[in-house]
Design an enzyme around this catalytic site. Structure first.
Site, PDB file in Angstrom:
ATOM      1  N   LEU A 158       0.773  -1.274   0.087  1.00  0.00           N
ATOM      2  CA  LEU A 158      -0.079   0.012   0.081  1.00  0.00           C
ATOM      3  C   LEU A 158       0.880   1.338   0.014  1.00  0.00           C
ATOM      4  O   LEU A 158       0.565   2.341  -0.937  1.00  0.00           O
ATOM      5  CB  LEU A 158      -1.075  -0.068   1.204  1.00  0.00           C
ATOM      6  CG  LEU A 158      -2.362  -0.718   1.022  1.00  0.00           C
ATOM      7  CD1 LEU A 158      -3.121   0.317  -0.051  1.00  0.00           C
ATOM      8  CD2 LEU A 158      -2.405  -1.800   0.402  1.00  0.00           C
ATOM      9  N   TYR A 159       2.042   1.212   0.639  1.00  0.00           N
ATOM     10  CA  TYR A 159       2.961   2.396   0.798  1.00  0.00           C
ATOM     11  C   TYR A 159       3.479   2.575  -0.748  1.00  0.00           C
ATOM     12  O   TYR A 159       3.531   3.846  -1.272  1.00  0.00           O
ATOM     13  CB  TYR A 159       4.295   2.134   1.899  1.00  0.00           C
ATOM     14  CG  TYR A 159       4.961   2.989   1.736  1.00  0.00           C
ATOM     15  CD1 TYR A 159       4.927   4.244   2.531  1.00  0.00           C
ATOM     16  CD2 TYR A 159       6.392   2.942   1.089  1.00  0.00           C
ATOM     17  CE1 TYR A 159       5.767   5.327   2.755  1.00  0.00           C
ATOM     18  CE2 TYR A 159       7.173   4.167   1.338  1.00  0.00           C
ATOM     19  CZ  TYR A 159       7.213   5.152   1.880  1.00  0.00           C
ATOM     20  OH  TYR A 159       7.881   6.206   1.982  1.00  0.00           O
ATOM     21  N   GLY A 160       3.918   1.597  -1.526  1.00  0.00           N
ATOM     22  CA  GLY A 160       4.420   1.675  -2.624  1.00  0.00           C
ATOM     23  C   GLY A 160       3.386   2.153  -3.763  1.00  0.00           C
ATOM     24  O   GLY A 160       3.374   2.704  -4.615  1.00  0.00           O
ATOM     25  N   LYS A 163       2.786   5.962  -3.533  1.00  0.00           N
ATOM     26  CA  LYS A 163       3.905   6.651  -4.035  1.00  0.00           C
ATOM     27  C   LYS A 163       4.045   6.498  -5.374  1.00  0.00           C
ATOM     28  O   LYS A 163       4.379   7.668  -6.104  1.00  0.00           O
ATOM     29  CB  LYS A 163       5.220   6.175  -3.345  1.00  0.00           C
ATOM     30  CG  LYS A 163       5.368   6.301  -1.751  1.00  0.00           C
ATOM     31  CD  LYS A 163       5.186   7.887  -1.512  1.00  0.00           C
ATOM     32  CE  LYS A 163       5.659   8.017   0.131  1.00  0.00           C
ATOM     33  NZ  LYS A 163       5.583   9.398   0.279  1.00  0.00           N
TER      34      LYS A 163
END
Length: 282
Positions: A158-160, A163
């Protein structure tokens, strides 16, 4: 948004608008800008640390509490910034958090909350500052993504994703605002000693089915070298905002640069390996 009067900047003095400025990279960017003689509107959910520093900077630091997920509050903060300093020259979309966990483990609430901050927060700030920058005919927006954005890594999917979405949005933005004299740089930092893995971390509820892969990941991180100081990244960013023709993309960190280049080569090799199959598609 109310149109505010725009003034010319003082000689060699810029006005920065920095989100997530209370710690880590945002705090380092703020300190570097102030040390260079610039003025800074530093925003964060908790501005206690910033308010404590304001008295030492002769009115050049304005600390504003801000939750970037609240679109109306973002517009209000930008209005207060331009009312205080008359203009905005450098915008740093740095506010963010880390969601650690496997894709299957992620709840709907966690996914939406994460993207509200890491993607939509940057979008709301960008939309709020653009009328000011267009009126000036100048400005520089720096979007803090991550080295190798565009790909994904286990346990930080989810972080990737957030971004990568910000990367794509910012590439489009750069083309759209170039005619107005506005510059856009995608900053792609590697790991820095920011505390994100502690203060900005949300974790999923572990599913025992992933105990093996999770243990392997944690073992692979055990020998990682200590991350560098955010001050090193801030010094580079200070140089970037002083350029007449700054880079569209910039990886921050030597190890991060090597890894990002290697990832790009691996992707190109994979495309080439399957080129004949791709070409069958028409």
């Amino acid at each position: 948004m109310t149109q505010l009067p725009v003034t010319e900047p003082p000689h060699e003095s810029r006005v920065w608008f920095v989100t997530g400025a209370s710690r880590g990279l945002g705090y380092a960017f703020t300190e570097a800008a102030l040390a260079a003689g610039d003025r800074v509107v530093a925003t964060a959910r908790d501005v206690a640390a910033l308010e404590a520093r304001a008295a030492a900077h002769d009115g050049r630091l304005l600390a504003l509490p801000l939750d970037v997920t609240r679109r109306e509050d973002v517009h209000g903060a930008v209005e207060r910034a331009t009312a205080a300093f008359g203009r905005i020259d450098v915008v740093v979309n740095n506010a963010g958090q880390l969601l650690f966990g496997m894709v299957e483990e992620t709840t709907e609430e966690q996914a939406r909350h994460h993207l509200d901050t890491n993607f939509f927060g940057a979008l709301w700030v960008t939309q709020a500052v653009l009328p000011v920058l267009r009126a000036q005919g100048s400005g520089h927006i720096l979007q803090v993504t991550v080295a190798g954005a565009g790909g994904g890594s286990a346990a930080t999917g989810l972080y990737g994703a957030g971004k990568a979405a910000l990367n794509a949005l910012s590439e489009a933005l750069a083309e759209e605002v170039e005619p107005f004299g506005i510059k856009v740089t995608l900053l792609e930092p590697g790991p820095y000693d920011t505390g994100l893995g502690h203060h900005g971390l949300t974790a999923t509820e572990p599913d025992p089915a992933y105990d093996g892969p999770r243990a392997a990941l944690e073992a692979s991180w055990a020998d990682s070298p200590p991350p560098p100081s955010p001050a090193l990244a801030a010094a580079v960013v200070l140089e970037v905002v002083g350029m007449d023709d700054p880079p569209r993309r910039l990886v921050l960190g030597a190890a991060a640069y090597d890894e990002a280049v290697a990832e790009q080569r691996e992707r190109a090799d994979a495309y080439t390996e399957w080129a004949s199959l791709s070409r069958q598609g028409g």
